[in-house]
Design a protein around this motif. Structure first.
Motif, PDB file in Angstrom:
ATOM      1  N   PHE A 174      -7.072  -4.309  -5.362  1.00  0.00           N
ATOM      2  CA  PHE A 174      -6.703  -4.798  -6.698  1.00  0.00           C
ATOM      3  C   PHE A 174      -7.529  -4.089  -7.771  1.00  0.00           C
ATOM      4  O   PHE A 174      -7.005  -3.626  -8.778  1.00  0.00           O
ATOM      5  N   ALA A 175      -8.836  -4.014  -7.520  1.00  0.00           N
ATOM      6  CA  ALA A 175      -9.723  -3.435  -8.527  1.00  0.00           C
ATOM      7  C   ALA A 175      -9.391  -1.966  -8.747  1.00  0.00           C
ATOM      8  O   ALA A 175      -9.244  -1.513  -9.897  1.00  0.00           O
ATOM      9  N   ILE A 176      -9.260  -1.216  -7.661  1.00  0.00           N
ATOM     10  CA  ILE A 176      -9.068   0.233  -7.796  1.00  0.00           C
ATOM     11  C   ILE A 176      -7.698   0.547  -8.394  1.00  0.00           C
ATOM     12  O   ILE A 176      -7.573   1.404  -9.274  1.00  0.00           O
ATOM     13  N   VAL A 177      -6.668  -0.155  -7.916  1.00  0.00           N
ATOM     14  CA  VAL A 177      -5.334   0.107  -8.463  1.00  0.00           C
ATOM     15  C   VAL A 177      -5.268  -0.339  -9.923  1.00  0.00           C
ATOM     16  O   VAL A 177      -4.647   0.335 -10.758  1.00  0.00           O
ATOM     17  N   GLY A 178      -5.954  -1.432 -10.244  1.00  0.00           N
ATOM     18  CA  GLY A 178      -6.002  -1.885 -11.635  1.00  0.00           C
ATOM     19  C   GLY A 178      -6.621  -0.819 -12.529  1.00  0.00           C
ATOM     20  O   GLY A 178      -6.093  -0.486 -13.589  1.00  0.00           O
ATOM     21  N   LEU A 179      -7.724  -0.280 -12.048  1.00  0.00           N
ATOM     22  CA  LEU A 179      -8.417   0.779 -12.785  1.00  0.00           C
ATOM     23  C   LEU A 179      -7.515   2.004 -12.944  1.00  0.00           C
ATOM     24  O   LEU A 179      -7.422   2.616 -14.023  1.00  0.00           O
ATOM     25  N   TYR A 180      -6.832   2.330 -11.853  1.00  0.00           N
ATOM     26  CA  TYR A 180      -5.938   3.483 -11.836  1.00  0.00           C
ATOM     27  C   TYR A 180      -4.816   3.291 -12.861  1.00  0.00           C
ATOM     28  O   TYR A 180      -4.498   4.200 -13.654  1.00  0.00           O
TER      29      TYR A 180
ATOM     30  N   SER B  55       0.837  -1.194   0.000  1.00  0.00           N
ATOM     31  CA  SER B  55       0.000   0.000   0.000  1.00  0.00           C
ATOM     32  C   SER B  55       0.879   1.253   0.000  1.00  0.00           C
ATOM     33  O   SER B  55       0.515   2.272  -0.563  1.00  0.00           O
ATOM     34  N   GLY B  56       2.060   1.146   0.632  1.00  0.00           N
ATOM     35  CA  GLY B  56       2.940   2.312   0.692  1.00  0.00           C
ATOM     36  C   GLY B  56       3.563   2.661  -0.641  1.00  0.00           C
ATOM     37  O   GLY B  56       3.747   3.833  -0.968  1.00  0.00           O
ATOM     38  N   VAL B  57       3.860   1.631  -1.420  1.00  0.00           N
ATOM     39  CA  VAL B  57       4.552   1.886  -2.676  1.00  0.00           C
ATOM     40  C   VAL B  57       3.642   2.661  -3.632  1.00  0.00           C
ATOM     41  O   VAL B  57       4.100   3.370  -4.525  1.00  0.00           O
ATOM     42  N   LEU B  58       2.346   2.569  -3.392  1.00  0.00           N
ATOM     43  CA  LEU B  58       1.392   3.290  -4.232  1.00  0.00           C
ATOM     44  C   LEU B  58       1.462   4.803  -4.008  1.00  0.00           C
ATOM     45  O   LEU B  58       0.985   5.586  -4.830  1.00  0.00           O
TER      46      LEU B  58
ATOM     47  N   GLY C 129      -6.837   8.130  -9.079  1.00  0.00           N
ATOM     48  CA  GLY C 129      -5.702   8.239  -8.166  1.00  0.00           C
ATOM     49  C   GLY C 129      -6.148   8.591  -6.760  1.00  0.00           C
ATOM     50  O   GLY C 129      -5.646   8.055  -5.774  1.00  0.00           O
ATOM     51  N   LEU C 130      -7.132   9.489  -6.677  1.00  0.00           N
ATOM     52  CA  LEU C 130      -7.641   9.870  -5.361  1.00  0.00           C
ATOM     53  C   LEU C 130      -8.304   8.680  -4.676  1.00  0.00           C
ATOM     54  O   LEU C 130      -8.068   8.412  -3.483  1.00  0.00           O
TER      55      LEU C 130
ATOM     56  N   ALA D 195       2.593  -2.137  -6.323  1.00  0.00           N
ATOM     57  CA  ALA D 195       1.542  -2.271  -5.312  1.00  0.00           C
ATOM     58  C   ALA D 195       0.758  -3.562  -5.543  1.00  0.00           C
ATOM     59  O   ALA D 195       0.495  -4.321  -4.608  1.00  0.00           O
ATOM     60  N   LEU D 196       0.409  -3.817  -6.811  1.00  0.00           N
ATOM     61  CA  LEU D 196      -0.378  -5.014  -7.113  1.00  0.00           C
ATOM     62  C   LEU D 196       0.410  -6.292  -6.840  1.00  0.00           C
ATOM     63  O   LEU D 196      -0.093  -7.215  -6.185  1.00  0.00           O
TER      64      LEU D 196
END
Lengths: 252, 401, 123
Positions: free
Chosen positions: B139-145, B66-69, B162-163, B94-95
């Motif tokens: 996973f879903a949100i970062v994937g979308l991002y 989560s931090g690397v994001l 991103g937000l 992050a993923l």
């Protein structure tokens, strides 16, 4: 649990001299303890098809002034009853449904000995933290692990303030048919739920030579345990956590 | 693009590295299979120390994931131009790190075969239960991002995505910290400061991992990081490391102040053998003081590789701190009868001893192996290399330092 | 979902049968004594047991018609005393249908089992 419904089957099972399940215990138990133990059977066996009643709250009163240092008959009885018979190299990896704890007050040197087991909290932290709902409290206050959905994460063991839960570290084969338990799941004292449902006392209570353990319905004012709790001072372990435990101790 | 022309030896080296990563992962999986088959009797874990080495690895991976994001968030949410080209790599890491951490923790379960049960049975009061929702959501949100970042069509949406990812990751780390923060049973946990402490740890550890990966990718491609960018990132790392120091300090100071916890603190900080050594020597000296010196002492931070070394040491310190926090917190006996001297057949009143076994360590390393392999393949097949527009950076030079 | 899984299972099973896998040789120890007709048991025993297990464990309902111990007491092989092993009532069919069971990780597969050895966890 396995009481057959129709007569022909009942006859067969009895005829085959099957010792397991309800029949065997019913045949072994008569009189012996039921007469001697104060309060006898806590109640009549629950009728088939009846769920555990929410009017009942099972509890235990342990008189530590009677509990003898060095005696572990309750522990042995628990292990026999619940089929905890596996050998473990490291005692810390073995199951501890009930253990004896010796206490010494450093201020005055007073010593106590007592059995420690699942305290069957009204608000059990193990139930709160369980991710799947495997850790659960029955309507009559008995806290159990539903091994069918336990994933073995051990979060409940982190959360239990009494270290009352054990994780089965190795494959088992010699279970008591009435007490399923096995590799990779968490387990703890069940108040001998399979006996309680038949109107019997937990094995440890029956085995105590000092009669230091009393089992009964905390909600029933006429029960022996409720009467004694009304008269004698008893404490809850880690009362600061306000878990309203079902097991009370006298004399500490 | 430099990446497209690969020499034969470079090609071979790449496959060798991926092979090593895959092997480490496979050994980890085999170790898990062995633990599953023989039971946890082959591990050093027991009914007192219920979580062991796999959890140290898994929690590092999940927290750092989560931090690397943050690197991406600093670009998208806080609008810092230097971080924008770094967002895709940040999302990828992050993923893969979350996936690797979850793999380790899932394979350590007593009934890893019941993953479906974990997904289909949900207890709303369980912090673990919340996490079962938070992880797939991540996973879903970062994937979308990542999609909004890497697909030109989706690019207009990268800010809200991103937000959302930033907010979600804060909740996620709060959830991870709260796994411990909500535990009343053991002396080491039950503290409101644990959740924010985990968040700040994730900032530091995630950035350190990012910098290690970025440096490796640059070295691979014969590139050097622009000094202004390097300076910026090292200062940010320094700030985060100092902030972790502050939170750990507050956590221990509050414990020392409470009379009921002083014996535990004496154990973990002074008398507990390996735990004080790891705390003072591993985390404080190697993982905090030395990196801060490498980052802030002018003669040191100009040395080649000093920032990289600082980032590596931050990760080393992270493992030391987590070992002290997770294992040290469990070997200390539960205070079931306050004020009494306690003895029993099951470690009551005694310090437990925990020795991690090979299967546990190999499973943890398998998680690292998976993260490494997936990252290596990811950066190879897609465009994740952070490339700075040097001219733009130069012209904005005064804004950088 | 379940229906689909069942269909798939049946398809696989019949495919296996066509391929010549030997049919399970089940020995019914006490014919005609079951709690329901054979066809119904074959189709629904898993559902019966699953619902019973949840009612018994989570609600404390005892004495239900379907019960795993009931199955075992009646169906355990007279030769081995168990529902597992070669020719075991549960295992024979489940191996044929390739449906893994984890009942026996916790439940005792032998009828009337009593542990004879030393009792108690020894350090």
């Amino acid at each position: 649990m396995t009481e057959p419904q129709d007569k022909s089957r009942r006859k067969f099972v009895a005829g085959a001299a099957v010792a397991g399940a309800g029949l065997g215990v019913a045949a072994l138990a008569p009189g012996l303890h039921l007469i001697e133990v104060a309060g006898a059977a806590p109640q009549a066996p629950r009728a088939a098809g009846e769920p555990a009643p929410s009017t009942v709250r099972w509890g235990m009163l342990i008189d530590t002034t009677k509990c003898a240092t060095g005696c572990d008959k309750c522990v042995t009885a628990c292990h026999t009853e619940n089929g905890i018979n596996e050998t473990v190299q490291d005692v810390r990896q073995g199951s501890q449904w009930i253990r004896k704890i010796d206490l010494k007050d450093p201020k005055n040197g007073r010593t106590h000995s007592l059995p420690m087991m699942c305290q069957h909290c009204e608000k059990p932290p193990c139930v709160d933290v369980c991710p799947t709902g495997a850790s659960m409290k029955r309507a009559d206050g008995i806290v159990l692990v539903d091994r069918h959905i336990c994933i073995g994460c051990r979060y409940c063991m982190m959360a239990c303030p009494y270290k009352a839960r054990s994780f089965v570290h190795q494959p088992l084969t010699a279970q008591n048919p009435e007490v399923p338990r096995g590799l990779g799941c968490v387990e703890s004292c069940t108040f001998c739920v399979h006996r309680v449902d038949k109107g019997l006392q937990p094995a440890c209570v029956e085995a105590c030579p000092e009669r230091a353990m009393l089992f009964g319905d905390l909600n029933d004012p006429t029960s022996e345990i409720a009467k004694r709790l009304a008269q004698e001072p008893a404490t809850q372990v880690r009362a600061d956590l306000k878990l309203n435990v079902g097991v009370r101790y006298k004399g500490i | 693009m430099r990446l497209e022309k690969n020499s034969r030896s470079e090609e071979l080296l790449f496959y060798a590295l991926v092979g090593v990563g895959a092997l480490v992962t496979a050994v980890g999986l085999a170790a898990a299979l062995y633990m599953e088959h023989a039971g946890h009797v082959v591990t050093g874990m027991n009914n007192q120390v219920v979580w062991g080495m796999p959890h140290v690895f898994a929690i590092f991976l999940i927290v750092a994931a989560s931090g690397v994001l943050n690197v991406a968030s600093i670009g998208s949410v806080f609008g810092k131009a230097v971080y924008k080209p770094r967002a895709p790599l940040s999302g990828l890491l992050a993923l893969v790190m979350l996936a690797a951490g979850l793999m380790v923790i899932m394979l350590d379960l007593g009934r890893a075969d019941r993953l479906v049960v974990a997904m289909t049975h949900f207890n709303p009061t369980s912090v673990f239960g919340w996490n079962v929702i938070l992880y797939p959501g991540f996973f879903a949100i970062v994937g979308l991002y990542l999609w909004t970042l890497m697909d030109r069509k989706m690019n207009p949406y990268y800010k809200p995505a991103g937000l959302a990812a930033f907010v979600w990751r804060l909740i996620l780390t709060t959830g991870t910290g709260s796994i411990f923060g909500f535990l009343v049973a053991r002396q080491a946990y039950q503290s409101a400061v644990i959740a924010p402490m985990f968040i700040i740890m994730s900032f530091a550890w995630g950035l350190a991992v990012f910098m290690i990966v970025q440096k490796s990718m640059y070295a691979w491609n014969g590139m050097t990081l622009h000094p202004a960018v390097r300076s910026r990132m090292k200062n940010l790392l320094g700030t985060f490391v100092a902030a972790v120091f502050y939170f750990v300090l507050v956590y221990h100071l509050t414990n020392i102040y409470y009379a009921k916890e002083t014996a535990f603190e004496r154990f973990i900080l002074l008398e507990g053998g390996i735990f004080p050594s790891l705390f003072w020597g591993g985390w404080l000296f190697l993982g905090t003081i030395v990196p801060l010196l490498l980052i802030y002492v002018p003669d040191l931070n100009q040395l080649r590789g000093s920032v990289f070394a600082a980032a590596v040491l931050v990760v080393v310190g992270a493992f030391c701190l987590l070992y002290v926090f997770i294992i040290g917190g469990q070997v200390y006996p539960l205070d079931i009868f306050p004020g009494m001297e306690v003895t029993s057949s099951f470690m009551d009143g005694q310090i437990d001893h925990y020795r991690p076994s090979w299967p546990e360590i190999l499973l943890g390393l398998g998680g690292i192996g998976l993260a490494f392999t997936a990252t290596a393949i990811g950066v190879r097949v897609l465009k994740f290399l952070p490339e700075d527009d040097l001219a733009k950076l130069e012209s904005a030079g005064h804004m950088l330092d | 979902m379940k229906a689909a899984a069942l269909a798939l299972l049946l398809a696989l099973a019949s495919a296996a049968a066509l391929a010549g896998a030997p049919k399970p040789a089940l020995k019914i120890e006490n014919p005609g004594q079951c709690i329901a007709p054979t066809e119904e048991m074959r189709k629904n025993h898993m559902e019966m047991l699953k619902h019973q297990r949840d009612r018994t464990l989570r609600q404390g309902i005892r004495g239900e018609k379907a019960s795993l111990n009931g199955c075992i007491e009646c169906h355990a092989s007279k030769a081995t005393g168990s529902v597992l092993g070669k020719g075991g009532f549960c295992q024979e069919c489940h191996a044929y249908a390739a449906v893994k069971l984890d009942c026996w990780d916790c439940h005792q597969p032998k009828a009337g089992f009593k542990h004879a050895g030393a009792v108690g966890v020894k350090p």
